[in-house]
Design an enzyme around this catalytic site. Structure first.
Site, mmCIF file in Angstrom:
data_model
loop_
_atom_site.group_PDB
_atom_site.id
_atom_site.type_symbol
_atom_site.label_atom_id
_atom_site.label_comp_id
_atom_site.label_asym_id
_atom_site.label_seq_id
_atom_site.Cartn_x
_atom_site.Cartn_y
_atom_site.Cartn_z
ATOM 1 N N HIS A 129 0.835 -1.206 0.000
ATOM 2 C CA HIS A 129 0.000 0.000 0.000
ATOM 3 C C HIS A 129 0.863 1.246 0.000
ATOM 4 O O HIS A 129 1.959 1.271 0.560
ATOM 5 C CB HIS A 129 -0.989 0.007 1.167
ATOM 6 C CG HIS A 129 -0.379 0.069 2.532
ATOM 7 N ND1 HIS A 129 -0.059 1.250 3.163
ATOM 8 C CD2 HIS A 129 -0.047 -0.915 3.411
ATOM 9 C CE1 HIS A 129 0.434 0.998 4.366
ATOM 10 N NE2 HIS A 129 0.463 -0.300 4.543
ATOM 11 N N ASP A 131 -0.133 4.480 1.022
ATOM 12 C CA ASP A 131 -0.371 5.507 2.038
ATOM 13 C C ASP A 131 0.440 5.224 3.290
ATOM 14 O O ASP A 131 0.950 4.111 3.489
ATOM 15 C CB ASP A 131 -1.849 5.595 2.386
ATOM 16 C CG ASP A 131 -2.410 4.302 2.962
ATOM 17 O OD1 ASP A 131 -2.092 3.222 2.412
ATOM 18 O OD2 ASP A 131 -3.165 4.349 3.956
ATOM 19 N N ASP A 168 6.167 1.798 6.560
ATOM 20 C CA ASP A 168 4.924 1.057 6.385
ATOM 21 C C ASP A 168 4.032 1.879 5.468
ATOM 22 O O ASP A 168 3.489 2.895 5.890
ATOM 23 C CB ASP A 168 4.254 0.840 7.735
ATOM 24 C CG ASP A 168 2.865 0.256 7.623
ATOM 25 O OD1 ASP A 168 2.567 -0.360 6.581
ATOM 26 O OD2 ASP A 168 2.073 0.411 8.569
ATOM 27 N N GLU A 198 -4.806 1.965 2.966
ATOM 28 C CA GLU A 198 -4.813 0.727 3.751
ATOM 29 C C GLU A 198 -4.946 1.017 5.230
ATOM 30 O O GLU A 198 -5.539 0.238 5.984
ATOM 31 C CB GLU A 198 -3.524 -0.063 3.488
ATOM 32 C CG GLU A 198 -3.442 -1.407 4.187
ATOM 33 C CD GLU A 198 -2.768 -1.355 5.553
ATOM 34 O OE1 GLU A 198 -2.719 -2.403 6.219
ATOM 35 O OE2 GLU A 198 -2.281 -0.273 5.953
ATOM 36 N N GLU A 199 -4.389 2.152 5.657
ATOM 37 C CA GLU A 199 -4.180 2.376 7.079
ATOM 38 C C GLU A 199 -5.468 2.563 7.885
ATOM 39 O O GLU A 199 -5.526 2.198 9.047
ATOM 40 C CB GLU A 199 -3.262 3.594 7.295
ATOM 41 C CG GLU A 199 -1.831 3.390 6.813
ATOM 42 C CD GLU A 199 -1.068 2.372 7.634
ATOM 43 O OE1 GLU A 199 -1.601 1.888 8.644
ATOM 44 O OE2 GLU A 199 0.067 2.050 7.268
ATOM 45 N N ASP A 222 3.915 -6.460 3.364
ATOM 46 C CA ASP A 222 3.618 -5.479 4.415
ATOM 47 C C ASP A 222 3.692 -6.198 5.753
ATOM 48 O O ASP A 222 2.686 -6.425 6.413
ATOM 49 C CB ASP A 222 2.227 -4.881 4.185
ATOM 50 C CG ASP A 222 1.884 -3.789 5.191
ATOM 51 O OD1 ASP A 222 2.794 -3.341 5.923
ATOM 52 O OD2 ASP A 222 0.713 -3.384 5.259
#
Length: 394
Positions: A129, A131, A168, A198-199, A222
């Site tokens: 991801h 973001d 991340d 995603e977060e 991830d």
């Protein structure tokens, strides 16, 4: 995982290691070697020996991955604002002659044909991801929408100055891009999928049209632990609660006070949830709930936390107490601060509580509304509920 320091892995072929797994080799063990991701906590000032990542990325192994990651730190990409990073990833892939498309929400899809002799291998999808958790240290004026991350290298770690680093999942994005353009890696048909948001909602991956996916094996890049493949997940739950409270005029003879719980390390609500760190929201609720049994306090506002998946580092409440209770209430808060400092002496030793004078708010919560708000916040589950009997440390 936001905060995030990335331990430099001293491996000669860092990307080659994960490539062995991605290639789905016919025989032999899968070799995954990665970067250990640490806390989702804004980093402090760099250690004296640290150097800008831009100055040393080319000397780190594997250099292409670290150079891509350094470029990525220059692209603003907080959750829900991935327009710039989506365009950057797509442009990077097209510049390397890779077939690239972008869907309506900003997810980026990149295809890399199989290397010679590997055409009959199963198609593999690599997903990361774009973001990042955007949290700055208290007092920082960093603008995550316009300003780059200041990444530095020191004492064996890549970290950021006064903000989360975005490893991340910036390191996952960088590993995949590096792998797609590494001519030494043999692989079957590859598709890279870079998702948005995603977060705090998985809206990017949930918006993917399944027909856009071209492989039969998906590997999500991830993770948090070196040498570990995760083959299952407990998932997560987001809860949004809303309600209205009845405003009431502040009675005469009241003094305004701001109560703050802060100084905590924070962290990712997944990876550091078992580290014994302070949750400022629940500690503030506990303080106010206890205090309401001794003082005639009345809430005006209460705020805390920065992101859905970050342990709240700071929370504060604007309230009023009768003027003749102001001094003993402040003493109560100070004593509470000393108590939680002892309580978290190991897991979060810098946590504090304080009370400062403030203008008396014009309106306050009705007492019944206040009771419900504090009871709800105090009752919210926090931290590890139970450890596994079968899996040590889990």
């Amino acid at each position: 995982m936001g905060g995030i320091s990335g331990r430099l892995a001293d491996r000669r072929r860092f990307a080659q290691g994960i490539a062995a797994a991605f290639a789905v080799a016919a025989s032999g063990p899968l070799d995954f070697r990665g970067v250990v991701l640490a806390q989702a906590t804004p980093e402090g000032p760099p250690v004296p020996s640290s150097k800008p990542l831009a100055d040393v990325a080319a000397t780190m192994d594997p250099a292409p991955v670290w150079e891509i990651f350094e470029d990525l730190t220059q692209v603003p990409r907080p959750s829900h604002h991935e327009e710039k990073v989506s365009a950057w990833v797509a442009e990077w892939a097209r510049a390397h002659d890779l077939e690239t498309s972008v869907d309506d929400v900003g997810n980026v899809f990149v295809l890399a044909p199989a290397t010679s002799g590997m055409e009959d291998r199963p198609g593999v999808i690599l997903q990361a991801h774009m973001d990042m958790v955007a949290v700055a240290a208290p007092g920082s004026a960093h603008d995550f929408l316009t300003e780059p991350i200041e990444a530095v290298v020191g004492d064996g770690w890549v970290s950021a100055v006064d903000t989360t680093l975005g490893a991340d999942d910036g390191i996952g994005v960088s590993l995949i891009l590096g792998l797609l353009t590494d001519a030494t890696v043999q692989h079957g048909p590859l598709q890279a999928v870079f998702t948005v948001n995603e977060e705090d909602g998985f809206t990017g991956v949930n918006a993917i049209d399944p027909s856009a996916l071209s492989g039969s094996i998906l590997i999500n890049v991830d993770s948090e632990e070196d040498w570990v493949f995760t083959i299952g997940s407990a998932g997560g739950v987001y809860v949004d609660a809303s309600g209205a409270w009845t405003p009431a005029p502040a009675p005469n003879g009241m003094s305004g006070i701001v109560v703050t719980v802060g100084g905590g390390q924070g962290g990712h609500s997944g990876t550091e949830i078992n580290a014994g760190r302070a949750n400022a929201n629940t500690l503030l609720a506990r303080l106010l709930d206890d205090a309401s049994r001794q003082f005639d306090l009345r809430l005006s506002t209460i705020t805390g936390g920065d992101r859905y998946n970050a342990i709240p580092m700071q929370a504060s409440a604007l309230l009023a107490v009768p003027t003749d209770q102001s001094a003993p209430f402040t003493a109560f808060v100070n004593a509470y601060g000393a108590a939680i400092a002892r309580e978290y002496a190991i897991g979060d030793p810098q946590v504090t509580a304080s009370a400062t004078d403030a203008p008396t708010p014009a309106e306050l919560m009705a007492t019944e509304d206040q009771k419900h708000v504090l009871a709800m916040l105090h009752a919210v589950p926090n931290g590890v509920i139970r450890m596994s009997d079968a899996l040590p440390g889990k």
